[in-house]
Design an enzyme around this catalytic site. Sequence first.
Site, short mmCIF file in Angstrom:
data_model
loop_
_atom_site.label_atom_id
_atom_site.label_comp_id
_atom_site.label_asym_id
_atom_site.label_seq_id
_atom_site.Cartn_x
_atom_site.Cartn_y
_atom_site.Cartn_z
N ASP A 22 -8.77 -5.60 5.88
CA ASP A 22 -9.15 -6.43 4.74
C ASP A 22 -10.12 -7.53 5.16
OD1 ASP A 22 -7.92 -5.59 2.22
OD2 ASP A 22 -6.02 -5.86 3.27
N GLU B 203 -6.33 -12.48 5.99
CA GLU B 203 -7.14 -11.31 5.66
C GLU B 203 -8.50 -11.64 5.06
OE1 GLU B 203 -4.35 -7.90 4.28
OE2 GLU B 203 -3.59 -9.69 3.28
N HIS C 10 0.80 -1.22 0.00
CA HIS C 10 0.00 0.00 0.00
C HIS C 10 0.84 1.28 0.00
CE1 HIS C 10 -3.78 -2.10 0.42
NE2 HIS C 10 -3.31 -2.78 1.45
#
Length: 351
Positions: A238, A212, A108
């Site tokens: 997530d 996740e 990210h």
Amino acid sequence: MAFSLKSCVFPVNPLAPRLPPPLPPRQAHPHIVPFLSPAVRRISQRNRPSPSPPNLSLAPPAEGPGTLKSRLTAGEQLYGIFIMSFSPTLAEIAGFCGYDYAVVDLEHGSGDVFAALPVLRALEATGVPAVIRLPELDATWAKRALDLGPQGIMFPMIDSPKDARRAVSYCRYPPRGVRGAAHPVVRASRYGIDDDYLSRCEEELLVMCQIETEDAVKKVEEIAAVEGVDCLQMGPLDLSANMGYLWDPGNKKVKEVLYRVEKTVLASKSGGGDGSSSSGGAYLAGFARGEDTGEKLKERGYHMVAGAVDVALFRDAALRDIRKFRESGRTSPSEEDEDDDDKRDEKYWSE
């Protein structure tokens, strides 16, 4: 009587220049060696000592607190930070502040492997080990990240034991895995200067897999049991999105699933009794967020806690600074407050 110069004594002039001592036999002056014939040059250099070969070995680095893996084996609970800005300066500040580890976030964050290199150098200068989080489960990404020399590598979206085994294989050289070999020239081996790299790199590397999704939750016990998986990192955001609660990550149902996974992973690691890597299972890592603070995660038994993100820390500090300035003139301070301000100003300027 015949005249002879040998019988004459001449005074020595103290101002006369002194001649250099004669050169040893069979050795020409170094300034004229290039102009000699090859045969004469060989005779001239015959008696010269052979130059010593350059010593490429370096002294081993000073011993620090140990690798991430060894500290976890020793029972430490580690506190870290995520680096998403790819700023070497912020990474260096974080290292000097004393975090136990830093995750350089390629998933990210705004940078790639090339941008991660100066961040790793900044962290290494402060003695803080780096973990690189990959953008996906991919052999090429893993290979390039490992060649930079992090102490840990984190794979996102590991949904099954099969995914976990693939992740481990990307971290090992053949025949145990499929990692591409360039160890004589990459940073991880100190560009080939570290002769012991191959003998210890796989044992010292911390392999982390992220949980996740609901599919991963259902198979978390099997994932934790995969040989070579050292740590499971919970991904609460997530996971909440995968469960249908993107706008409500603190939903009660999400918390119940997280707590259940926590207990499963902790039980897998405590099965051997001593918490060592030989006991099997995986360490538990997580993110501190909202009311689920780092202190609470520590109390629940997490082995690794990421308590901050560099961009979020800067954002929060900037907002506080702006808010403080804009709210400072909204109320008229009392005389007592003014006196306190005067005292603080006087102390500041006197220091």
